[in-house]
Enzyme design. Structure first.
Site, PDB file in Angstrom:
ATOM      1  N   TYR A 155       0.820  -1.396   0.042  1.00 13.52           N
ATOM      2  CA  TYR A 155       0.021   0.017   0.120  1.00 13.52           C
ATOM      3  C   TYR A 155       0.638   1.262  -0.048  1.00 13.52           C
ATOM      4  CZ  TYR A 155      -3.643   3.050   1.412  1.00 13.52           C
ATOM      5  OH  TYR A 155      -4.783   4.136   1.387  1.00 13.52           O
ATOM      6  N   ALA A 186      -4.706  11.476   5.496  1.00 11.45           N
ATOM      7  CA  ALA A 186      -4.013  10.791   6.823  1.00 11.45           C
ATOM      8  C   ALA A 186      -5.026  10.117   7.555  1.00 11.45           C
ATOM      9  CB  ALA A 186      -3.446  11.932   7.586  1.00 11.45           C
ATOM     10  N   THR A 190     -13.607   6.991   8.059  1.00 15.70           N
ATOM     11  CA  THR A 190     -14.575   6.414   7.075  1.00 15.70           C
ATOM     12  C   THR A 190     -15.042   4.929   7.585  1.00 15.70           C
ATOM     13  OG1 THR A 190     -12.635   5.002   5.937  1.00 15.70           O
ATOM     14  CG2 THR A 190     -13.234   7.198   5.233  1.00 15.70           C
TER      15      THR A 190
END
Length: 260
Positions: A155, A186, A190
């Site tokens: 990632y 950052a 969510t």
């Protein structure tokens, strides 16, 4: 402030959940037409329905972004339905925790494909339309590209690639007046972030330990705050801004936290 986005058709990958949904909803509220591309039929349908119930327009395509043919079909569907594409938001991806010590080359390669390759593919597929319309691209990135995180080599590397491609494309596409920028995220709360927090023995304590390190107001960045910056970068209000990595993170990445 009018962002002059009315009737602009903007493709948003992963545009039906989390940050992507925030961007789609923001675009719709500005009179643009978000064309949502995602693999989860249920969330894609729900987001488009929500937008339409508010009196706005939206389009959709179901696609696994690791499938090149599905990406091509999604772009073709957008053009067939709306006749044009004015912008692209490369947003889809997942922090899949493919590290160095415990990962494999195969897992690392898959992570790059899952988190970076489709950024390139989608940009290439929409390029003819963007050249016609002097469109704009916004790539969504992560602080892991500059801070590291530990245990997430794939990632982090993919996000480093997103940063590099943002600046590379900005240079390459200057002759066509196509602007390319990135919004670097950052700590944004969510649904996916919430699921990660809940994996800890004491989620509330873990969350507090993170927010305490965010200099501006000791809180998470909201999805709307990310979306607002994306909308600005897509709009002609930012007409002389390209090749920029914009950190919307309450100062988390760059401010001297120990001093604060």
């Amino acid at each position: 402030m009018d962002l002059y986005l009315k009737d602009k058709v903007i493709l948003v990958t992963g545009g039906s959940a989390g940050i992507g949904k925030g961007i789609s909803m923001g675009l719709a509220a500005e009179g643009a037409i978000p064309f949502i591309i995602g693999r989860n039929k249920q969330t894609v349908d729900a987001t488009v329905t929500e937008i339409e119930r508010l009196g706005f327009r939206a389009g959709k395509a179901y696609a696994e972004l690791m499938d090149g043919q599905a990406c091509q079909q999604a772009v073709d569907d957008a053009i067939a339905e709306f006749g044009k594409i004015d912008g692209l938001v490369n947003n889809a991806g997942v922090n899949d925790s493919i590290g160095l010590e415990h990962g494999t080359v195969e897992q690392f390669t898959k992570s790059i494909h899952k988190n970076l390759t489709h950024y390139y593919q989608m940009a290439q597929l929409v390029l003819p339309q963007l050249k016609q319309n002097k469109g704009s691209i916004v790539n969504i990135g992560s602080k892991t590209s500059v801070t590291g995180q530990g245990g997430t080599s794939g990632y982090a590397a993919a996000n480093g690639g997103r940063n590099a491609l943002t600046r590379e494309w900005a240079v390459e596409l200057v002759p066509y007046s196509i602007r390319v920028n990135a919004v670097i995220v950052a700590e944004c709360y969510t649904p996916l972030y919430e699921r990660w927090i809940k994996t800890f023995d004491n989620p509330e304590e873990k969350l507090r330990s993170i927010t305490d390190k965010i200099p501006l107001e000791k809180r998470m960045t909201t999805e709307k705050e990310i979306a607002d910056m994306v909308l600005f970068l897509l709009s002609s209000r930012s007409s002389h801004t390209t090749g920029q990595l914009i950190f919307v993170d309450g100062g988390y990445t760059h401010l001297d936290k120990p001093v604060l």
